[in-house]
Enzyme design. Structure first.
Site: not given
Length: 95
Positions: A58, A61
């Site tokens: 991830h 973000e």
């Protein structure tokens, strides 16, 4: 972090190379406070190239992390998949 190594060891033990169903590992969390160079690069390189685990990271973000966090996920952490990656739109080469 020894916990990360323990989790990778479990993924390998129950991975497809050993007859299991685990196909990869994922790094998620607040990327603004996680320095991927603190042992993560070596761990994920081993996971990808030695144990053939897929890697999801991830990245991109958190606005203050920007496109460089996506580049690090791809180049340093050997990610085959990026979770979210909103910052990619700020770097034409990532698109």
């Amino acid at each position: 972090d020894h916990r990360a190594q323990q989790l990778m060891d479990l993924a390998v033990r129950y991975g497809t190379q050993n007859g299991g169903d685990v196909v990869g590992i994922d790094l998620a969390g607040n990327e603004a406070v996680t320095n991927s160079k603190d042992g993560w690069h070596a761990l994920f390189k081993t996971a990808k190239h030695k144990h053939r685990l897929n890697i999801t990271v991830h990245a991109g973000e958190v606005p203050q992390c920007g496109p460089h966090s996506v580049w690090d996920a791809l180049d340093g952490l050997h990610a085959s998949r990026i979770g979210h990656g909103y910052a990619c739109v700020r770097d034409e080469a990532l698109m």
